[in-house]
Write a protein that holds these residues in place. Structure first.
Motif, PDB file in Angstrom:
ATOM      1  N   LEU A 185      31.862  38.821   4.781  1.00 45.93           N
ATOM      2  CA  LEU A 185      32.027  40.298   4.287  1.00 45.93           C
ATOM      3  C   LEU A 185      32.318  40.015   2.748  1.00 45.93           C
ATOM      4  N   PRO A 186      31.998  41.003   2.059  1.00 43.24           N
ATOM      5  CA  PRO A 186      31.252  42.215   2.562  1.00 43.24           C
ATOM      6  C   PRO A 186      29.541  42.062   2.794  1.00 43.24           C
ATOM      7  N   SER A 187      29.128  41.021   2.526  1.00 43.29           N
ATOM      8  CA  SER A 187      27.867  40.727   2.785  1.00 43.29           C
ATOM      9  C   SER A 187      27.059  40.869   4.026  1.00 43.29           C
ATOM     10  N   PHE A 188      25.871  41.271   4.429  1.00 38.48           N
ATOM     11  CA  PHE A 188      25.499  41.307   5.754  1.00 38.48           C
ATOM     12  C   PHE A 188      26.232  41.826   6.937  1.00 38.48           C
ATOM     13  N   LYS A 189      26.571  43.210   6.753  1.00 35.85           N
ATOM     14  CA  LYS A 189      27.239  44.018   7.676  1.00 35.85           C
ATOM     15  C   LYS A 189      26.280  44.028   8.875  1.00 35.85           C
ATOM     16  N   GLY A 190      26.735  44.482   9.998  1.00 34.07           N
ATOM     17  CA  GLY A 190      25.783  45.163  11.189  1.00 34.07           C
ATOM     18  C   GLY A 190      25.155  44.043  11.929  1.00 34.07           C
ATOM     19  N   ALA A 191      24.026  44.285  12.446  1.00 34.40           N
ATOM     20  CA  ALA A 191      23.311  43.584  13.360  1.00 34.40           C
ATOM     21  C   ALA A 191      22.743  42.485  12.711  1.00 34.40           C
ATOM     22  N   ARG A 192      22.469  41.322  13.555  1.00 29.88           N
ATOM     23  CA  ARG A 192      21.734  40.197  13.312  1.00 29.88           C
ATOM     24  C   ARG A 192      22.157  39.565  11.686  1.00 29.88           C
ATOM     25  N   PRO A 193      23.320  39.397  11.379  1.00 25.68           N
ATOM     26  CA  PRO A 193      23.558  38.988  10.261  1.00 25.68           C
ATOM     27  C   PRO A 193      23.385  37.624   9.781  1.00 25.68           C
ATOM     28  N   TYR A 194      22.914  36.585  10.646  1.00 24.68           N
ATOM     29  CA  TYR A 194      22.408  35.405  10.318  1.00 24.68           C
ATOM     30  C   TYR A 194      21.178  35.584   9.962  1.00 24.68           C
ATOM     31  N   ALA A 195      20.459  36.253  10.863  1.00 24.59           N
ATOM     32  CA  ALA A 195      19.016  36.900  10.422  1.00 24.59           C
ATOM     33  C   ALA A 195      18.842  37.145   8.878  1.00 24.59           C
ATOM     34  N   GLN A 196      19.835  38.277   8.705  1.00 25.73           N
ATOM     35  CA  GLN A 196      19.760  38.721   7.273  1.00 25.73           C
ATOM     36  C   GLN A 196      20.012  37.816   6.163  1.00 25.73           C
ATOM     37  N   ALA A 197      21.049  36.825   6.591  1.00 24.17           N
ATOM     38  CA  ALA A 197      21.227  35.866   5.695  1.00 24.17           C
ATOM     39  C   ALA A 197      20.326  34.944   5.352  1.00 24.17           C
ATOM     40  N   HIS A 198      19.347  34.342   6.307  1.00 24.48           N
ATOM     41  CA  HIS A 198      18.455  33.635   6.433  1.00 24.48           C
ATOM     42  C   HIS A 198      17.256  34.317   5.564  1.00 24.48           C
ATOM     43  N   ASP A 199      17.053  35.524   5.753  1.00 25.94           N
ATOM     44  CA  ASP A 199      16.101  36.194   4.958  1.00 25.94           C
ATOM     45  C   ASP A 199      16.120  36.089   3.588  1.00 25.94           C
ATOM     46  N   ARG A 200      17.625  36.282   3.278  1.00 20.52           N
ATOM     47  CA  ARG A 200      17.953  36.453   1.796  1.00 20.52           C
ATOM     48  C   ARG A 200      17.871  34.882   1.188  1.00 20.52           C
ATOM     49  N   GLY A 201      17.751  33.777   1.987  1.00 23.20           N
ATOM     50  CA  GLY A 201      17.972  32.338   1.441  1.00 23.20           C
ATOM     51  C   GLY A 201      19.336  31.903   0.840  1.00 23.20           C
ATOM     52  N   VAL A 202      20.353  32.592   1.544  1.00 22.10           N
ATOM     53  CA  VAL A 202      21.500  32.158   0.995  1.00 22.10           C
ATOM     54  C   VAL A 202      21.767  30.664   1.029  1.00 22.10           C
ATOM     55  N   LYS A 203      22.942  30.139   0.439  1.00 18.32           N
ATOM     56  CA  LYS A 203      23.384  28.921   0.123  1.00 18.32           C
ATOM     57  C   LYS A 203      24.635  28.574   0.830  1.00 18.32           C
ATOM     58  N   LEU A 204      25.172  29.518   1.222  1.00 13.63           N
ATOM     59  CA  LEU A 204      26.542  29.475   1.976  1.00 13.63           C
ATOM     60  C   LEU A 204      26.687  30.614   3.269  1.00 13.63           C
ATOM     61  N   ILE A 205      26.938  30.218   4.236  1.00 14.64           N
ATOM     62  CA  ILE A 205      27.067  31.267   5.378  1.00 14.64           C
ATOM     63  C   ILE A 205      28.651  31.034   5.693  1.00 14.64           C
ATOM     64  N   GLY A 206      29.151  32.203   6.304  1.00 19.26           N
ATOM     65  CA  GLY A 206      30.708  32.107   6.575  1.00 19.26           C
ATOM     66  C   GLY A 206      31.184  33.078   7.691  1.00 19.26           C
ATOM     67  N   ALA A 207      32.523  33.254   7.735  1.00 21.60           N
ATOM     68  CA  ALA A 207      32.850  34.413   8.739  1.00 21.60           C
ATOM     69  C   ALA A 207      34.121  34.711   8.081  1.00 21.60           C
ATOM     70  N   THR A 208      34.294  36.014   8.610  1.00 22.27           N
ATOM     71  CA  THR A 208      35.580  36.671   8.254  1.00 22.27           C
ATOM     72  C   THR A 208      36.676  37.176   9.176  1.00 22.27           C
ATOM     73  N   ALA A 209      37.699  36.951   9.029  1.00 21.52           N
ATOM     74  CA  ALA A 209      38.590  37.362   9.947  1.00 21.52           C
ATOM     75  C   ALA A 209      39.475  38.343   9.423  1.00 21.52           C
ATOM     76  N   HIS A 210      39.515  39.610   9.701  1.00 21.74           N
ATOM     77  CA  HIS A 210      40.147  40.934   9.322  1.00 21.74           C
ATOM     78  C   HIS A 210      40.885  41.815  10.033  1.00 21.74           C
ATOM     79  N   TYR A 211      41.669  42.403   9.785  1.00 22.19           N
ATOM     80  CA  TYR A 211      42.399  43.509  10.619  1.00 22.19           C
ATOM     81  C   TYR A 211      41.161  44.661  10.931  1.00 22.19           C
TER      82      TYR A 211
END
Length: 291
Positions: A203-229
């Motif tokens: 976060l805040p990138s790639f919110k909502g459904a299928r975030p990994y597909a969104q990330a792949h489509d954008r050719g990201v070089k980092l993927i991650g996860a966010t733990a939040h309240y």
């Protein structure tokens, strides 16, 4: 909040005190003096003054023979003087926790395993799911499983059932371990500051459904996860922890999902541990994390 009380005034109890208040001179001295007056020996202390909010934050672990009533009474007086919000608990006490899941098992498995193997300081009193896929996982670990299906029509009743379980089981922390339902604004408000979500993107990138597909489509070089309240603003609650993995153009969406699940496990486990150890203090829409 429940705790283990010392048997006699001579017994030492290891307390953890957290507090926040408007920043001003003399806070640390006042807190340390109060603890010393009650026979306390400070074993860990961290503090931070936020120049943006003007607030001061402090976490102290202290061994003391004092009972809760004595410490709490003195802290109430100090709180009046410094306009202070505070909490007091026993170090290492397992926080009563309810885990919510849908069909993905990796975060639930990880929390249950870490509880047993790494001393994750939570007592998981129930697993709640809108599906039945993970009933066997909960039963394997001896955790009561509650199937609470959710449809558009049944959502108010489902959330009422959840709040009923939270009250009946004296739940202190709710963990959304890949629970794929959006909570109502009212439920988010009721659980404010005691519900943690893991979001499967950075976060805040790639919110909502299928975030990994969104990330792949954008050719990201980092993927991650966010733990939040959890808050009423979807996926925008105060961030507790984030983690990443480096990837390249050769990775498929399936690769990103597999790597991402490991990142999700790590980030969520750390966030849950830090919350249960009273290392996370809210600072508006941000957090102060004393690691």
């Amino acid at each position: 909040m429940t705790s283990t009380e010392p048997g006699t005034p001579e017994d030492l109890t290891h307390w953890v005190l957290t507090l926040s208040c408007p920043d001003r001179p003399g806070i640390v001295r006042a807190v340390a003096g109060l603890l010393a007056d009650h026979g306390g020996n400070i074993t860990e202390s961290q503090q931070f003054g936020d120049p943006l909010s003007g607030l001061f934050f402090m976490r102290v672990q202290v061994e003391a023979p004092a009972r809760r009533e004595a410490l709490a009474g003195a802290l109430e007086q100090l709180a009046d003087e410094f306009h202070m919000t505070w909490s007091l608990d026993v170090v290492g006490r397992r926080m009563r926790t309810l885990v919510m899941v849908s069909t993905a098992a990796h975060c639930l498995h990880d929390l249950l395993f870490r509880r047993e193997s790494e001393g994750l300081p939570v007592d998981i009193v129930a697993v709640v799911s809108n599906h039945t896929d993970l009933r066997g996982v909960a039963e394997f670990y001896g955790i009561p499983f509650h199937h609470v299906p959710v449809t558009r029509e049944s959502k108010p009743a489902a959330e009422a059932r959840l709040l009923e379980l939270v009250a009946d089981l004296d739940v202190e922390l709710v963990v959304l371990a890949r629970y794929m339902q959006i909570l109502s604004d009212d439920l988010c408000t009721r659980l404010a500051g005691r519900a943690i979500n893991i979001h499967h993107s950075f976060l805040p990138s790639f919110k909502g459904a299928r975030p990994y597909a969104q990330a792949h489509d954008r050719g990201v070089k980092l993927i991650g996860a966010t733990a939040h309240y959890v808050t009423a603003d979807l996926d925008e609650g105060p961030i507790i922890e984030q983690d990443v993995e480096r990837v390249d153009h050769s990775r498929t969406v399936a690769d990103l999902v597999a790597l991402g699940q490991d990142v999700e496990r790590r980030a969520l486990a750390r966030a849950v541990r830090w919350h249960a150890e009273h290392r996370v203090l809210l600072d508006g829409h941000r957090t102060i994390v004393f690691r």
